[in-house]
Design a protein around this motif. Structure first.
Motif, PDB file in Angstrom:
ATOM      1  N   GLU A  47       0.498   0.403 -14.062  1.00  3.94           N
ATOM      2  CA  GLU A  47       1.071   0.627 -12.737  1.00  3.94           C
ATOM      3  C   GLU A  47       0.410  -0.279 -11.696  1.00  3.94           C
ATOM      4  O   GLU A  47       1.086  -0.829 -10.810  1.00  3.94           O
ATOM      5  CB  GLU A  47       0.896   2.087 -12.334  1.00  3.94           C
ATOM      6  CG  GLU A  47       1.539   2.428 -10.992  1.00  3.94           C
ATOM      7  CD  GLU A  47       1.414   3.899 -10.660  1.00  3.94           C
ATOM      8  OE1 GLU A  47       2.180   4.379  -9.807  1.00  3.94           O
ATOM      9  OE2 GLU A  47       0.549   4.581 -11.257  1.00  3.94           O
ATOM     10  N   GLU A  48      -0.904  -0.462 -11.824  1.00  8.57           N
ATOM     11  CA  GLU A  48      -1.610  -1.307 -10.866  1.00  8.57           C
ATOM     12  C   GLU A  48      -1.185  -2.764 -10.976  1.00  8.57           C
ATOM     13  O   GLU A  48      -0.938  -3.442  -9.964  1.00  8.57           O
ATOM     14  CB  GLU A  48      -3.120  -1.183 -11.097  1.00  8.57           C
ATOM     15  CG  GLU A  48      -3.952  -1.990 -10.106  1.00  8.57           C
ATOM     16  CD  GLU A  48      -5.439  -1.801 -10.315  1.00  8.57           C
ATOM     17  OE1 GLU A  48      -6.217  -2.638  -9.817  1.00  8.57           O
ATOM     18  OE2 GLU A  48      -5.835  -0.816 -10.976  1.00  8.57           O
ATOM     19  N   GLY A  80       2.596  -3.041 -10.153  1.00  8.33           N
ATOM     20  CA  GLY A  80       2.791  -2.695  -8.750  1.00  8.33           C
ATOM     21  C   GLY A  80       2.534  -3.851  -7.805  1.00  8.33           C
ATOM     22  O   GLY A  80       3.082  -3.892  -6.694  1.00  8.33           O
ATOM     23  N   ALA A  97       6.748  -2.423  -6.733  1.00 10.10           N
ATOM     24  CA  ALA A  97       6.292  -1.025  -6.781  1.00 10.10           C
ATOM     25  C   ALA A  97       7.309  -0.126  -7.473  1.00 10.10           C
ATOM     26  O   ALA A  97       6.949   0.764  -8.252  1.00 10.10           O
ATOM     27  CB  ALA A  97       6.022  -0.520  -5.364  1.00 10.10           C
ATOM     28  N   GLN A 149       6.806   2.240 -10.959  1.00 15.19           N
ATOM     29  CA  GLN A 149       7.043   3.673 -11.066  1.00 15.19           C
ATOM     30  C   GLN A 149       7.972   4.003 -12.229  1.00 15.19           C
ATOM     31  O   GLN A 149       7.776   4.988 -12.949  1.00 15.19           O
ATOM     32  CB  GLN A 149       7.634   4.186  -9.753  1.00 15.19           C
ATOM     33  CG  GLN A 149       6.652   4.141  -8.587  1.00 15.19           C
ATOM     34  CD  GLN A 149       7.283   4.592  -7.291  1.00 15.19           C
ATOM     35  OE1 GLN A 149       8.483   4.899  -7.230  1.00 15.19           O
ATOM     36  NE2 GLN A 149       6.488   4.639  -6.222  1.00 15.19           N
TER      37      GLN A 149
END
Length: 253
Positions: free
Chosen positions: A173-174, A177, A181, A185
């Motif tokens: 996710e990091e 992202g 973003a 998700q």
């Protein structure tokens, strides 16, 4: 693509059968040893049971499943793969397992995909055993060694992801992202169910058990071939069943 595959099959079936001696063929069939054929059937059934035990172990961290239901799913998949192209039996099995387990298809996909990875590792192990016998000069081949290391890394990564899914998703996710973003998700949303399906390999007890039953299943494959060779009186080297299984299995995978 299906029509092309059918055409290729027809061409190679013709090449195989055009010089077949029908009288010799039916004579060989009539002279086959029934006890050896029955032994191959028994080995096949044990192999299916071993596959079912492996599935029960790999699914158990998510849901305890009945052995009979899992065995039925495997028999259904094998029957469908013999009838339909593109290994649709595995797709049918994913849907069936999702229905009897109450898990999402994504969970079932990752667990059954993990089974295919274990199978591939065992097939490559067969090749690793055969290489010193058939092609000794390849024992130190960089490609062969690199392939073995790569498979070990893949198994290690899958085990780590199954053991620490939250950490893996957090890192994904990091990284994603930073680009988008919303995409991060979505990946986390679907990835959570997928990594849950790998949890069986994250447990040492379940992981080692799955490897044991995989070994049992793949030990039956050359044994079945050997029974058939004996049934038809074929005098072949000891490694012939392993060569046969390795090439057929890599082709179907």
């Amino acid at each position: 693509m299906g029509a092309i595959g059918l055409l290729i099959s027809i061409v190679f079936c013709y090449l195989l059968l055009k010089d077949l001696d029908a009288d010799a063929f039916f004579k060989a069939v009539k002279g086959a040893s029934v006890p050896w054929l029955l032994a191959s059937v028994g080995c096949s059934f044990f192999g299916f049971c071993a596959m079912a035990m492996r599935s029960v172990l790999l699914f158990s961290p998510q849901r305890e499943l009945p052995f009979g239901g899992v065995l039925k799913s495997i028999l259904l998949a094998f029957a469908a793969n013999n009838l339909f192209p593109f290994r649709l039996g595995d797709v049918i099995r994913i849907g069936y397992m999702a229905r009897i387990s109450g898990l999402s298809p994504t969970n079932c996909l990752s667990t059954i995909g993990l089974e295919r990875v274990l199978d591939l590792c065992l097939v490559l192990t067969f090749f690793g055993i055969l290489v010193p016998v058939l092609v000794p000069e390849l024992m130190t081949s960089g490609l062969l060694i690199g392939g073995g290391v790569f498979m070990l890394v893949v198994i290690g990564v899958l085990a780590f992801a199954g053991k620490y899914p939250a950490f893996v998703l957090e890192q994904v996710e990091e990284v994603v992202g930073m680009v988008h973003a919303g995409l991060a998700q979505k990946i986390v949303h679907h990835g959570r169910a997928f990594l849950d399906g790998l949890s069986g390999l994250g447990s040492p007890r379940h992981g080692l058990g799955a490897v044991f039953w995989t070994l049992c299943y793949w030990a039956m494959a050359p044994t079945i071939s050997w029974c058939w060779f004996q049934a038809f009186g074929l005098e072949l080297p000891w490694y012939a069943p392993m060569v046969f299984v390795a090439y057929i299995s890599l082709g179907t995978m």
